[in-house]
Design a protein around this motif. Structure first.
Motif, PDB file in Angstrom:
ATOM      1  N   HIS A 125      12.334 -55.665-111.234  1.00  0.00           N
ATOM      2  CA  HIS A 125      11.064 -55.629-111.982  1.00  0.00           C
ATOM      3  C   HIS A 125       9.880 -55.449-111.023  1.00  0.00           C
ATOM      4  N   GLY A 128       6.064 -54.652-111.991  1.00  0.00           N
ATOM      5  CA  GLY A 128       5.142 -55.632-112.529  1.00  0.00           C
ATOM      6  C   GLY A 128       4.847 -55.400-114.007  1.00  0.00           C
ATOM      7  N   PRO A 129       3.763 -55.977-114.520  1.00  0.00           N
ATOM      8  CA  PRO A 129       3.447 -55.887-115.957  1.00  0.00           C
ATOM      9  C   PRO A 129       3.264 -54.437-116.401  1.00  0.00           C
ATOM     10  N   TRP A 136      -3.218 -61.107-115.948  1.00  0.00           N
ATOM     11  CA  TRP A 136      -2.721 -60.527-114.697  1.00  0.00           C
ATOM     12  C   TRP A 136      -3.853 -59.888-113.900  1.00  0.00           C
ATOM     13  N   LEU A 330      11.320 -63.662-112.907  1.00  0.00           N
ATOM     14  CA  LEU A 330      10.998 -62.247-113.108  1.00  0.00           C
ATOM     15  C   LEU A 330      11.763 -61.664-114.291  1.00  0.00           C
ATOM     16  N   LEU A 333      10.176 -63.004-117.508  1.00  0.00           N
ATOM     17  CA  LEU A 333       8.898 -62.340-117.750  1.00  0.00           C
ATOM     18  C   LEU A 333       9.115 -60.939-118.304  1.00  0.00           C
ATOM     19  N   ALA A 334      10.001 -60.184-117.669  1.00  0.00           N
ATOM     20  CA  ALA A 334      10.249 -58.809-118.109  1.00  0.00           C
ATOM     21  C   ALA A 334      10.825 -58.779-119.521  1.00  0.00           C
ATOM     22  N   GLU A 337       8.058 -59.052-122.040  1.00  0.00           N
ATOM     23  CA  GLU A 337       6.968 -58.093-121.865  1.00  0.00           C
ATOM     24  C   GLU A 337       5.820 -58.650-121.038  1.00  0.00           C
ATOM     25  N   TRP A 338       6.109 -59.585-120.141  1.00  0.00           N
ATOM     26  CA  TRP A 338       5.145 -60.181-119.221  1.00  0.00           C
ATOM     27  C   TRP A 338       4.041 -60.947-119.957  1.00  0.00           C
ATOM     28  N   ARG A 339       4.327 -61.405-121.158  1.00  0.00           N
ATOM     29  CA  ARG A 339       3.378 -62.250-121.876  1.00  0.00           C
ATOM     30  C   ARG A 339       3.631 -63.699-121.471  1.00  0.00           C
ATOM     31  N   THR A 343       6.816 -66.098-122.566  1.00  0.00           N
ATOM     32  CA  THR A 343       7.702 -66.496-121.456  1.00  0.00           C
ATOM     33  C   THR A 343       7.777 -68.007-121.348  1.00  0.00           C
TER      34      THR A 343
END
Length: 386
Positions: A125, A128-129, A136, A330, A333-334, A337-339, A343
């Protein structure tokens, strides 16, 4: 390991090091591994116009020849221009490794052992976002996790390993070894042919090992014999003794087969095909990053198709608990959707605890500074009283 065509042989112990030999019922003749030693740093192209400079002690190849690509760099850590007299600083050649795994001919593949697996972990990942959520930082949105780094030790830095490799006997037909340090499976190494193993046995001191393995080695704790003792009451004749010895060896082999299956092959992770050569396929794999249990990254080569598939090559790297937690963070998070709110809910914590966990894992730079400051201040104040 029977399914992979490997037979587990009796282990040899040196202080905290336990080496478990692996032999093949039938060697794989169609694929052979060789070692190419490097005396100079390397520039590695990992794709997507990304390069890094590293000292790589050797690659595994099949009759690979140098392509003659060279460059120069100064000794030490400085890259200097020519002086006023036009004299360049002392230099050493740099090999350009165009890929971590690269076909150099129709039947030749060169790859960098363990660097292939570690690069897969570092690239986890890496972008990143994908959505510019407000928490972020601009750096996280623009550059992702760059730069990304992890620590490792060479086998020479694991106390006792070099002595064990030098002292222990190489069994006839041996094609691999399981390396235990303080009875923790540190690494598995398998090659296609006994001649390959004899040539590559000593390269284990140049392999990479994780922080946990290095710490266990420094404990210098002698390990005990894990094998089940022979039942003296069941021995009346030489045939009885032979049967008891065989039972003892089967129990020993079953134990290590179970460890390998649970820690390496049944981790619930994913594998990525990197290269294909005839009926041989080179993969790298990642675990499911489950905290609190052993997790290994690694690479393998399989030959054949369907039920006739055989494991020709395997090399693994045991992650430390902190590396597992970073991979788990990681991946979660992925998957969300990095929210941060989603998470945190998936991890069973509140959003503030997640932010502080990211900071402790070394990912605090991905968050905006005001977000970090807000949750740090909230943690210092503690829970509000009613």
């Amino acid at each position: 390991m029977r399914e992979a065509g490997l037979v587990t042989l009796p282990a040899q112990v040196w202080n905290s090091i336990r080496l478990v030999p692996l032999a093949r019922e039938e060697p794989i003749e169609g694929l052979r591994l060789d070692r190419r030693a490097y005396d100079e740093p390397s520039i590695v192209d990992v794709g997507d116009r990304t390069h890094y400079i590293s000292y790589i002690p050797h690659a595994f190849v099949a009759r690979w020849e140098s392509d003659g690509d060279t460059a120069t760099a100064s000794y030490g850590t400085r890259l200097l221009a020519r002086d006023d007299k036009g004299t360049a600083p002392p230099g050493l050649p740099i090999r350009v490794r165009r890929r971590m795994a690269r076909r150099v001919a129709a039947d030749r593949l060169r790859f960098l052992p363990l660097h292939l697996a570690v690069e897969g972990y570092l690239a986890l990942h890496f972008g990143g976002p994908e959505i510019a959520w407000e928490e972020w930082s601009r750096r996280a949105i623009a550059s992702g996790l760059s730069p990304r780094e992890e620590g490792a030790y060479t086998g020479a830095q694991v106390p006792g390993l070099a002595d064990a490799l030098r002292i222990f006997e190489i069994h006839p037909g041996q094609c691999g070894v399981l390396v235990y340090v303080a009875d923790a499976l540190a690494s598995a190494f398998v090659v296609p042919h006994p001649d390959d193993y004899r040539a590559l046995h000593a390269t284990l001191v140049e392999d990479l090992f994780g922080e946990l393995v290095h710490q266990y080695g420094r404990l210098w704790l002698p390990v005990r014999d894990l094998a089940e003792p022979i039942d003296e009451t069941a021995v009346r004749t030489p045939a009885d003794l032979r049967a008891e010895a065989e039972r003892r060896m089967r129990g020993w082999a079953d134990f290590h087969d179970r460890v390998m299956a649970e820690e390496v092959f049944e981790g619930g992770g994913r594998a990525e095909e990197v290269q294909r050569m005839r009926d041989a396929r080179l993969y790298r794999f990642l675990p499911a990053f489950t905290p609190g249990r052993p997790n290994h990254i690694g690479e393998q080569i399989t030959v054949g198709e369907g039920e006739g598939t055989r494991l020709a090559y395997l090399k693994t790297f045991r992650l430390s608990e902190s590396q597992i937690r970073r991979g788990h963070l990681l991946s979660t998070l992925a998957a969300n959707e990095w929210r941060l709110d989603h998470t945190a809910a998936a991890l069973g914590v509140d959003q503030g605890a997640l932010v502080l966990r990211l900071q402790r894992a070394g990912f605090g730079y991905l968050l905006r500074q005001d977000v970090l400051d807000h949750y740090r201040a909230a943690a210092r104040r503690g829970p509000r009283s009613r």
